[in-house]
Design an enzyme around this catalytic site. Structure first.
Site, PDB file in Angstrom:
ATOM      1  CB  VAL A 104      -0.932   0.001   1.243  1.00 40.42           C
ATOM      2  CG1 VAL A 104      -1.940  -1.149   1.179  1.00 40.42           C
ATOM      3  CG2 VAL A 104      -0.138  -0.083   2.545  1.00 40.42           C
ATOM      4  CG  HIS A 120      -4.022  -5.959   0.282  1.00 40.87           C
ATOM      5  ND1 HIS A 120      -3.041  -6.739   0.858  1.00 40.87           N
ATOM      6  CD2 HIS A 120      -4.913  -6.823  -0.246  1.00 40.87           C
ATOM      7  CE1 HIS A 120      -3.360  -8.015   0.716  1.00 40.87           C
ATOM      8  NE2 HIS A 120      -4.490  -8.097   0.034  1.00 40.87           N
ATOM      9  CB  CYS A 151     -21.410  12.363   5.778  1.00 46.11           C
ATOM     10  SG  CYS A 151     -20.083  11.216   6.142  1.00 46.11           S
ATOM     11  CB  THR A 189       4.066 -12.182  -1.073  1.00 47.96           C
ATOM     12  OG1 THR A 189       2.909 -12.425  -0.254  1.00 47.96           O
ATOM     13  CG2 THR A 189       4.066 -13.137  -2.246  1.00 47.96           C
ATOM     14  CG  ASN A 214       9.744 -14.660  -0.369  1.00 48.27           C
ATOM     15  OD1 ASN A 214       9.314 -13.516  -0.493  1.00 48.27           O
ATOM     16  ND2 ASN A 214       9.664 -15.350   0.753  1.00 48.27           N
TER      17      ASN A 214
HETATM   18  N1  APR Z   1      13.498  -9.594  -0.880  1.00 52.18           N
HETATM   19  C1  APR Z   1      12.594 -10.581  -1.103  1.00 52.18           C
HETATM   20  N2  APR Z   1      11.768 -11.068  -0.143  1.00 52.18           N
HETATM   21  C2  APR Z   1      11.866 -10.520   1.091  1.00 52.18           C
HETATM   22  C3  APR Z   1      12.775  -9.500   1.402  1.00 52.18           C
HETATM   23  C4  APR Z   1      13.618  -9.039   0.349  1.00 52.18           C
HETATM   24  N3  APR Z   1      14.525  -8.073   0.546  1.00 52.18           N
HETATM   25  N4  APR Z   1      12.627  -9.178   2.730  1.00 52.18           N
HETATM   26  C5  APR Z   1      11.651  -9.973   3.206  1.00 52.18           C
HETATM   27  N5  APR Z   1      11.195 -10.777   2.236  1.00 52.18           N
HETATM   28  C6  APR Z   1      10.124 -11.772   2.303  1.00 52.18           C
HETATM   29  C7  APR Z   1       9.939 -12.411   3.663  1.00 52.18           C
HETATM   30  O1  APR Z   1      10.766 -13.561   3.754  1.00 52.18           O
HETATM   31  C8  APR Z   1       8.450 -12.789   3.631  1.00 52.18           C
HETATM   32  O2  APR Z   1       8.278 -14.096   3.095  1.00 52.18           O
HETATM   33  O3  APR Z   1       8.917 -11.068   2.060  1.00 52.18           O
HETATM   34  C9  APR Z   1       7.830 -11.761   2.672  1.00 52.18           C
HETATM   35  C10 APR Z   1       6.947 -10.741   3.381  1.00 52.18           C
HETATM   36  O4  APR Z   1       5.876 -11.435   3.953  1.00 52.18           O
HETATM   37  P1  APR Z   1       4.794 -10.653   4.831  1.00 52.18           P
HETATM   38  O5  APR Z   1       5.491  -9.839   5.848  1.00 52.18           O
HETATM   39  O6  APR Z   1       3.784 -11.685   5.249  1.00 52.18           O
HETATM   40  O7  APR Z   1       4.134  -9.630   3.812  1.00 52.18           O
HETATM   41  P2  APR Z   1       3.081  -9.946   2.678  1.00 52.18           P
HETATM   42  O8  APR Z   1       3.248 -11.328   2.128  1.00 52.18           O
HETATM   43  O9  APR Z   1       3.143  -8.836   1.706  1.00 52.18           O
HETATM   44  O10 APR Z   1       1.695  -9.855   3.466  1.00 52.18           O
HETATM   45  C11 APR Z   1       0.535  -9.940   2.655  1.00 52.18           C
HETATM   46  O11 APR Z   1      -0.850  -9.595   4.567  1.00 52.18           O
HETATM   47  O12 APR Z   1      -1.185  -8.605   6.510  1.00 52.18           O
HETATM   48  C12 APR Z   1      -1.590  -8.592   5.216  1.00 52.18           C
HETATM   49  O13 APR Z   1      -2.428  -6.765   4.010  1.00 52.18           O
HETATM   50  C13 APR Z   1      -1.264  -7.295   4.561  1.00 52.18           C
HETATM   51  O14 APR Z   1      -0.539  -6.948   2.290  1.00 52.18           O
HETATM   52  C14 APR Z   1      -0.269  -7.672   3.470  1.00 52.18           C
HETATM   53  C15 APR Z   1      -0.552  -9.135   3.268  1.00 52.18           C
END
Ligand code: APR
Length: 244
Positions: A104, A120, A151, A189, A214
């Protein structure tokens, strides 16, 4: 230097349509903590789920407003990293390129990506929490959580909270892009939040190659045809180079 499997690169070069789903990991190297990183500072004692929800907002609009105000300030100070810029450049290499993000922070658009599908929402947009449907840019009169001038209901950040449904039009676009691509990337993610986490499976079920980039294995790694672990800010520029 990363050596990508040659079969992977040749399949990617032949692809006509590529869809990318990004998560918080892509913004980590821009200094924005990922969603499941421990919260720091003032917010360390809170679990994001306790703040990013309609109930939390109903109970304490000021606290939730301040939480997002801090996140927005951090996002404003953040600059896109090489991973964002590489994705923006990559979109020009394919006939069709769709970028879906769970983030976001607005950094993909700042890096030059066009038509980002924001599943999101966006921290830089606010909306009325009432029924008047007002949507606008962030305002902060410094008082308690600001109120809608139309409102009188509290204003809130235009992001999807836990328990809320995703914006229909964005979800529709994301599903279409996932069901009609040759290659689907899941980048930065953890793959734990639905429906975003199912988009890769949709792509795979339609015959797409599923690639995960990832920092570490995730909940969707088992689905991936190719898994590239490391920092997206390092991997993506090298992937772009390999395609040029
Ligand atoms: N490069 C690649 N991956 C990375 C890096 C990096 N530099 N740093 C961290 N990561 C990985 C982590 O290992 C993890 O698997 O990014 C991932 C982030 O995971 P989350 O913190 O769960 O974030 P995300 O997957 O975007 O969450 C999805 O969950 O809470 C809701 O709305 C919120 O949009 C969010 C959604």
């Amino acid at each position: 230097m990363i050596t990508f499997p040659s079969e992977f690169i040749s399949r990617l070069k032949k692809a006509k349509s590529v869809t990318v789903l990004t998560g918080a990991g892509v913004s980590k190297e821009s200094g924005i903590p990922t969603f499941r990183d421990a919260q720091s500072g003032l917010w360390a004692k809170y679990n994001p789920e306790e703040l990013a929800s309609p109930d939390a907002f109903r109970r304490n609009p000021r606290l939730v407003w301040d939480f997002y105000k801090d996140r927005r300030t951090a996002a404003e100070k953040a600059i896109p990293n090489p991973g964002h810029f590489s994705l923006a450049k990559m979109e020009k290499l394919f006939e069709t390129f769709s970028l879906i993000t769970q983030n976001v922070d607005g950094l993909h658009a700042s890096a030059g990506s066009s038509s980002v599908i924001e599943l999101h929402g966006n921290l830089h947009r606010i909306k009325c929490s009432g029924r008047c449907g007002m949507v606008g840019h962030w305002v902060d009169d410094g008082l308690a959580a600001p109120r809608c001038q139309k409102c009188g209901a509290f204003l809130r950040v235009d992001v999807v909270w836990f328990g809320e449904s995703l914006p229909e039009a964005e979800l529709e676009k994301a599903m279409l892009a996932s069901q009609n691509c040759d290659v689907f990337f899941s980048i930065g993610t953890s793959g734990v939040v639905q429906p975003a986490a199912s988009l890769g499976l949709m792509a795979r079920d339609r015959g797409a190659v599923f690639v995960e980039i990832n920092y570490e294995p995730s909940a969707i790694s088992r689905l991936a045809d190719y898994k590239i672990y490391g920092q997206s800010g390092t991997i993506l520029p090298q992937l772009l180079q390999a395609l040029l």
